[in-house]
Design a protein around this motif. Sequence first.
Motif, PDB file in Angstrom:
ATOM      1  N   GLY A 112       0.820  -1.194   0.000  1.00  0.00           N
ATOM      2  CA  GLY A 112       0.000   0.000   0.000  1.00  0.00           C
ATOM      3  C   GLY A 112       0.855   1.246   0.000  1.00  0.00           C
ATOM      4  N   VAL A 113       0.199   2.369   0.143  1.00  0.00           N
ATOM      5  CA  VAL A 113       0.853   3.666   0.164  1.00  0.00           C
ATOM      6  C   VAL A 113       0.692   4.241   1.565  1.00  0.00           C
ATOM      7  CG1 VAL A 113       0.852   5.971  -0.849  1.00  0.00           C
ATOM      8  CG2 VAL A 113       0.286   3.992  -2.267  1.00  0.00           C
ATOM      9  N   VAL A 114       1.770   4.722   2.140  1.00  0.00           N
ATOM     10  CA  VAL A 114       1.721   5.289   3.483  1.00  0.00           C
ATOM     11  C   VAL A 114       1.519   6.803   3.384  1.00  0.00           C
ATOM     12  CG1 VAL A 114       2.987   5.612   5.638  1.00  0.00           C
ATOM     13  CG2 VAL A 114       3.177   3.452   4.394  1.00  0.00           C
ATOM     14  N   VAL A 115       0.524   7.301   4.115  1.00  0.00           N
ATOM     15  CA  VAL A 115       0.227   8.738   4.140  1.00  0.00           C
ATOM     16  C   VAL A 115       0.134   9.189   5.595  1.00  0.00           C
ATOM     17  CG1 VAL A 115      -1.015   8.660   1.939  1.00  0.00           C
ATOM     18  CG2 VAL A 115      -2.287   8.441   4.074  1.00  0.00           C
ATOM     19  N   GLY A 160      -5.105   0.190   6.113  1.00  0.00           N
ATOM     20  CA  GLY A 160      -4.452  -0.963   6.710  1.00  0.00           C
ATOM     21  C   GLY A 160      -3.850  -0.583   8.051  1.00  0.00           C
ATOM     22  N   LEU A 161      -2.618  -0.968   8.250  1.00  0.00           N
ATOM     23  CA  LEU A 161      -1.920  -0.704   9.503  1.00  0.00           C
ATOM     24  C   LEU A 161      -1.727   0.790   9.713  1.00  0.00           C
ATOM     25  CD1 LEU A 161       0.853  -3.421   9.160  1.00  0.00           C
ATOM     26  CD2 LEU A 161      -1.234  -3.548  10.532  1.00  0.00           C
ATOM     27  N   LYS A 162      -1.768   1.204  10.970  1.00  0.00           N
ATOM     28  CA  LYS A 162      -1.528   2.614  11.268  1.00  0.00           C
ATOM     29  C   LYS A 162      -0.853   2.753  12.620  1.00  0.00           C
ATOM     30  CE  LYS A 162      -6.076   3.624  13.211  1.00  0.00           C
ATOM     31  NZ  LYS A 162      -7.268   4.471  13.103  1.00  0.00           N
ATOM     32  N   ASN A 163      -0.241   3.921  12.817  1.00  0.00           N
ATOM     33  CA  ASN A 163       0.297   4.286  14.119  1.00  0.00           C
ATOM     34  C   ASN A 163      -0.194   5.686  14.441  1.00  0.00           C
ATOM     35  OD1 ASN A 163       2.035   6.109  12.777  1.00  0.00           O
ATOM     36  ND2 ASN A 163       3.716   4.641  12.731  1.00  0.00           N
ATOM     37  N   VAL A 165      -0.615   6.110   8.246  1.00  0.00           N
ATOM     38  CA  VAL A 165      -1.541   5.010   7.981  1.00  0.00           C
ATOM     39  C   VAL A 165      -1.267   4.478   6.577  1.00  0.00           C
ATOM     40  CG1 VAL A 165      -3.360   6.565   7.168  1.00  0.00           C
ATOM     41  CG2 VAL A 165      -3.971   4.296   8.005  1.00  0.00           C
ATOM     42  N   MET A 166      -1.434   3.183   6.394  1.00  0.00           N
ATOM     43  CA  MET A 166      -1.239   2.571   5.092  1.00  0.00           C
ATOM     44  C   MET A 166      -2.577   2.529   4.356  1.00  0.00           C
ATOM     45  SD  MET A 166       0.323  -1.135   4.072  1.00  0.00           S
ATOM     46  CE  MET A 166       1.996  -0.630   4.406  1.00  0.00           C
ATOM     47  N   LEU A 186      -5.636   4.545  -3.648  1.00  0.00           N
ATOM     48  CA  LEU A 186      -4.595   5.539  -3.858  1.00  0.00           C
ATOM     49  C   LEU A 186      -3.403   4.868  -4.529  1.00  0.00           C
ATOM     50  CD1 LEU A 186      -3.980   8.524  -3.190  1.00  0.00           C
ATOM     51  CD2 LEU A 186      -2.939   7.741  -1.071  1.00  0.00           C
ATOM     52  N   GLN A 187      -2.854   5.534  -5.528  1.00  0.00           N
ATOM     53  CA  GLN A 187      -1.696   4.997  -6.243  1.00  0.00           C
ATOM     54  C   GLN A 187      -0.418   5.673  -5.759  1.00  0.00           C
ATOM     55  OE1 GLN A 187      -1.946   2.433  -8.465  1.00  0.00           O
ATOM     56  NE2 GLN A 187      -4.095   2.432  -7.863  1.00  0.00           N
ATOM     57  N   ASP A 188       0.670   4.949  -5.832  1.00  0.00           N
ATOM     58  CA  ASP A 188       1.972   5.488  -5.471  1.00  0.00           C
ATOM     59  C   ASP A 188       2.257   6.717  -6.334  1.00  0.00           C
ATOM     60  OD1 ASP A 188       4.441   5.587  -4.175  1.00  0.00           O
ATOM     61  OD2 ASP A 188       5.404   4.403  -5.726  1.00  0.00           O
ATOM     62  N   GLY A 189       2.699   7.798  -5.699  1.00  0.00           N
ATOM     63  CA  GLY A 189       3.040   9.010  -6.420  1.00  0.00           C
ATOM     64  C   GLY A 189       1.946  10.060  -6.454  1.00  0.00           C
ATOM     65  N   GLU A 190       0.712   9.699  -6.125  1.00  0.00           N
ATOM     66  CA  GLU A 190      -0.359  10.686  -6.100  1.00  0.00           C
ATOM     67  C   GLU A 190      -0.172  11.589  -4.881  1.00  0.00           C
ATOM     68  OE1 GLU A 190      -4.326   9.200  -8.168  1.00  0.00           O
ATOM     69  OE2 GLU A 190      -3.828   7.970  -6.419  1.00  0.00           O
TER      70      GLU A 190
END
Length: 83
Positions: free
Chosen positions: A14-17, A47-50, A54-55, A60-64
């Motif tokens: 996934g993508v982490v934001v 997905g996973l978060k702290n 968050v993932m 969402l695509q990588d690079g957006e």
Amino acid sequence: MTARAVFKLAAPEGVVVPLAAVRTDGGQDYVFVVKNGTVERRPVVLGLKNEEQVMVLKGLQDGEQVAVTNVGVLQDGMAVTVE
């Protein structure tokens, strides 16, 4: 007695934001993707978060680019300036 075990764990992709970029409305998580000077509200699956990140597993695509400030006042299609 002793024992030995081997675990094979698959990490989700996934993508982490930043957690601040994610909003929830009616049980649906979403982010605002920045495109050509406007924002697009995009539903996402998390997905996973702290405490800080968050993932995003789907939506969402990588690079957006995602908006991370003033997210609470944004609306779909609103013009924005990227700094």
